[in-house]
Design a protein around this motif. Structure first.
Motif, PDB file in Angstrom:
ATOM      1  N   ALA A  31       0.839  -1.200   0.000  1.00 35.34           N
ATOM      2  CA  ALA A  31       0.000   0.000   0.000  1.00 35.34           C
ATOM      3  C   ALA A  31       0.873   1.249   0.000  1.00 35.34           C
ATOM      4  O   ALA A  31       1.951   1.274   0.589  1.00 35.34           O
ATOM      5  N   PHE A  32       0.409   2.263  -0.693  1.00 35.36           N
ATOM      6  CA  PHE A  32       1.127   3.530  -0.758  1.00 35.36           C
ATOM      7  C   PHE A  32       0.085   4.634  -0.800  1.00 35.36           C
ATOM      8  O   PHE A  32      -0.829   4.597  -1.611  1.00 35.36           O
ATOM      9  N   GLU A  54      -5.707   0.769 -15.255  1.00 36.19           N
ATOM     10  CA  GLU A  54      -5.913   1.068 -13.844  1.00 36.19           C
ATOM     11  C   GLU A  54      -4.987   2.197 -13.406  1.00 36.19           C
ATOM     12  O   GLU A  54      -3.860   2.311 -13.891  1.00 36.19           O
ATOM     13  N   ILE A  55      -5.472   3.001 -12.480  1.00 36.77           N
ATOM     14  CA  ILE A  55      -4.695   4.125 -11.975  1.00 36.77           C
ATOM     15  C   ILE A  55      -3.363   3.651 -11.408  1.00 36.77           C
ATOM     16  O   ILE A  55      -2.320   4.258 -11.659  1.00 36.77           O
ATOM     17  N   GLN A  56      -3.369   2.550 -10.672  1.00 40.92           N
ATOM     18  CA  GLN A  56      -2.113   2.069 -10.084  1.00 40.92           C
ATOM     19  C   GLN A  56      -1.092   1.708 -11.162  1.00 40.92           C
ATOM     20  O   GLN A  56       0.108   1.918 -10.979  1.00 40.92           O
ATOM     21  N   ASP A  57      -1.549   1.207 -12.302  1.00 39.19           N
ATOM     22  CA  ASP A  57      -0.623   0.890 -13.387  1.00 39.19           C
ATOM     23  C   ASP A  57      -0.075   2.162 -14.033  1.00 39.19           C
ATOM     24  O   ASP A  57       1.103   2.240 -14.377  1.00 39.19           O
TER      25      ASP A  57
END
Length: 76
Positions: A31-32, A54-57
């Motif tokens: 998690a960040f 995806e936003i995380q990608d």
């Protein structure tokens, strides 16, 4: 530069390049949390939806690119 791999020992390594797949990539990520300008966050969300990513990608790719750019500035 060391690449961090969060896969378990019996899983294949995580590719270092950009990820363009929508949906869960099967990667385990710690998690960040961070804060960003609301307008920038909105632009990011809209872009990710329109690109089916995806936003995380997108963040992973952006940070990796920025770090590579900073490293090349120091080396150059």
């Amino acid at each position: 530069m060391k690449q961090f791999d969060t896969a378990k020992p019996d899983e294949p390594p995580i590719p270092a390049g950009p990820v363009r797949a929508a949906g869960r990539t099967g990667r385990r990520r710690p998690a960040f949390g961070s804060y960003m300008d609301a307008d920038l966050q909105k632009r990011l969300k809209v872009w990710c939806v329109t690109q089916d990513i995806e936003i995380q990608d997108a963040l992973d790719e952006a940070v990796r690119s920025w770090l590579d750019e900073q490293a090349s500035k120091r080396a150059g």
